[in-house]
Design a protein around this motif. Structure first.
Motif, PDB file in Angstrom:
ATOM      1  N   GLY A   1      -6.325  10.165   2.089  1.00  0.00           N
ATOM      2  CA  GLY A   1      -7.456  10.999   2.450  1.00  0.00           C
ATOM      3  C   GLY A   1      -8.754  10.316   2.051  1.00  0.00           C
ATOM      4  O   GLY A   1      -8.823   9.633   1.037  1.00  0.00           O
ATOM      5  N   GLU A   2      -9.776  10.482   2.875  1.00  0.00           N
ATOM      6  CA  GLU A   2     -11.036   9.767   2.669  1.00  0.00           C
ATOM      7  C   GLU A   2     -11.696  10.045   1.331  1.00  0.00           C
ATOM      8  O   GLU A   2     -12.261   9.165   0.716  1.00  0.00           O
ATOM      9  N   ASN A   3     -11.632  11.264   0.835  1.00  0.00           N
ATOM     10  CA  ASN A   3     -12.304  11.610  -0.418  1.00  0.00           C
ATOM     11  C   ASN A   3     -11.668  10.943  -1.629  1.00  0.00           C
ATOM     12  O   ASN A   3     -12.324  10.711  -2.632  1.00  0.00           O
ATOM     13  N   GLU A   4     -10.396  10.618  -1.532  1.00  0.00           N
ATOM     14  CA  GLU A   4      -9.692  10.025  -2.667  1.00  0.00           C
ATOM     15  C   GLU A   4      -9.770   8.502  -2.698  1.00  0.00           C
ATOM     16  O   GLU A   4      -9.427   7.890  -3.694  1.00  0.00           O
ATOM     17  N   VAL A   5     -10.217   7.878  -1.613  1.00  0.00           N
ATOM     18  CA  VAL A   5     -10.214   6.417  -1.532  1.00  0.00           C
ATOM     19  C   VAL A   5     -11.074   5.797  -2.613  1.00  0.00           C
ATOM     20  O   VAL A   5     -10.658   4.854  -3.281  1.00  0.00           O
ATOM     21  N   LYS A   6     -12.262   6.318  -2.851  1.00  0.00           N
ATOM     22  CA  LYS A   6     -13.130   5.735  -3.875  1.00  0.00           C
ATOM     23  C   LYS A   6     -12.466   5.775  -5.241  1.00  0.00           C
ATOM     24  O   LYS A   6     -12.520   4.814  -5.996  1.00  0.00           O
ATOM     25  N   ALA A   7     -11.824   6.866  -5.563  1.00  0.00           N
ATOM     26  CA  ALA A   7     -11.178   6.992  -6.874  1.00  0.00           C
ATOM     27  C   ALA A   7     -10.015   6.026  -7.022  1.00  0.00           C
ATOM     28  O   ALA A   7      -9.786   5.498  -8.104  1.00  0.00           O
ATOM     29  N   THR A   8      -9.297   5.773  -5.945  1.00  0.00           N
ATOM     30  CA  THR A   8      -8.121   4.901  -6.045  1.00  0.00           C
ATOM     31  C   THR A   8      -8.467   3.430  -5.937  1.00  0.00           C
ATOM     32  O   THR A   8      -7.646   2.586  -6.247  1.00  0.00           O
TER      33      THR A   8
ATOM     34  N   LEU B   1       0.825  -1.210   0.000  1.00  0.00           N
ATOM     35  CA  LEU B   1       0.000   0.000   0.000  1.00  0.00           C
ATOM     36  C   LEU B   1       0.856   1.256   0.000  1.00  0.00           C
ATOM     37  O   LEU B   1       0.525   2.236  -0.668  1.00  0.00           O
ATOM     38  N   HIS B   2       1.935   1.227   0.741  1.00  0.00           N
ATOM     39  CA  HIS B   2       2.737   2.434   0.913  1.00  0.00           C
ATOM     40  C   HIS B   2       3.927   2.556  -0.035  1.00  0.00           C
ATOM     41  O   HIS B   2       4.397   3.653  -0.287  1.00  0.00           O
ATOM     42  N   HIS B   3       4.410   1.427  -0.581  1.00  0.00           N
ATOM     43  CA  HIS B   3       5.662   1.489  -1.339  1.00  0.00           C
ATOM     44  C   HIS B   3       5.591   0.915  -2.753  1.00  0.00           C
ATOM     45  O   HIS B   3       6.621   0.850  -3.419  1.00  0.00           O
ATOM     46  N   GLU B   4       4.445   0.480  -3.184  1.00  0.00           N
ATOM     47  CA  GLU B   4       4.299  -0.070  -4.538  1.00  0.00           C
ATOM     48  C   GLU B   4       3.201   0.704  -5.285  1.00  0.00           C
ATOM     49  O   GLU B   4       2.070   0.250  -5.399  1.00  0.00           O
ATOM     50  N   PRO B   5       3.532   1.876  -5.821  1.00  0.00           N
ATOM     51  CA  PRO B   5       2.516   2.722  -6.457  1.00  0.00           C
ATOM     52  C   PRO B   5       1.904   2.122  -7.727  1.00  0.00           C
ATOM     53  O   PRO B   5       0.818   2.523  -8.128  1.00  0.00           O
ATOM     54  N   ASP B   6       2.574   1.149  -8.332  1.00  0.00           N
ATOM     55  CA  ASP B   6       2.039   0.542  -9.551  1.00  0.00           C
ATOM     56  C   ASP B   6       0.919  -0.456  -9.272  1.00  0.00           C
ATOM     57  O   ASP B   6       0.198  -0.845 -10.187  1.00  0.00           O
ATOM     58  N   VAL B   7       0.793  -0.878  -8.023  1.00  0.00           N
ATOM     59  CA  VAL B   7      -0.241  -1.844  -7.659  1.00  0.00           C
ATOM     60  C   VAL B   7      -1.440  -1.079  -7.111  1.00  0.00           C
ATOM     61  O   VAL B   7      -1.310  -0.354  -6.124  1.00  0.00           O
ATOM     62  N   PRO B   8      -2.602  -1.221  -7.748  1.00  0.00           N
ATOM     63  CA  PRO B   8      -3.792  -0.504  -7.267  1.00  0.00           C
ATOM     64  C   PRO B   8      -4.132  -0.903  -5.832  1.00  0.00           C
ATOM     65  O   PRO B   8      -4.058  -2.083  -5.477  1.00  0.00           O
ATOM     66  N   PRO B   9      -4.493   0.064  -4.997  1.00  0.00           N
ATOM     67  CA  PRO B   9      -4.807  -0.229  -3.600  1.00  0.00           C
ATOM     68  C   PRO B   9      -5.881  -1.307  -3.421  1.00  0.00           C
ATOM     69  O   PRO B   9      -5.782  -2.139  -2.525  1.00  0.00           O
ATOM     70  N   LYS B  10      -6.875  -1.295  -4.264  1.00  0.00           N
ATOM     71  CA  LYS B  10      -7.942  -2.301  -4.149  1.00  0.00           C
ATOM     72  C   LYS B  10      -7.367  -3.708  -4.335  1.00  0.00           C
ATOM     73  O   LYS B  10      -7.774  -4.655  -3.658  1.00  0.00           O
TER      74      LYS B  10
END
Length: 91
Positions: free
Chosen positions: A48-55, A4-13
């Protein structure tokens, strides 16, 4: 947590779903809910909570592809280790 914190290429979901699936397979009855809650909160704190849905709006098929890829890599590593052990025994 690392992904979650160190692999930006992997989508959080994908990261969260992988962890939840592992918890279902290897944990107790409520492990998957716990893991989902912890990683969901970590994601909210990170972006941030508002960005979670988008990510997190990614199809479940990405999770399956990633799990299959990891399974294949694991199988290859095991086969290579087995070959090394076999060749050491014949020397």
């Amino acid at each position: 947590m690392y992904e979650l914190h160190h692999e930006p290429d992997v989508p959080p979901k994908v990261v969260i779903n992988e962890a939840v699936e592992l918890a279902k397979a290897f944990g107790g009855d409520n492990s998957s809910k716990f893991i989902n809650g912890v990683l969901g909160t970590a994601l909210k704190n990170k972006v941030g909570e508002n960005e979670v849905k988008a990510t997190t709006e990614k199809p479940a098929s990405q999770v399956k592809k990633r799990l299959l890829s990891q399974s294949k890599k694991s199988a290859v590593c095991k086969a290579q280790n087995h070959e090394k052990e076999g060749s050491l025994g014949h020397g």
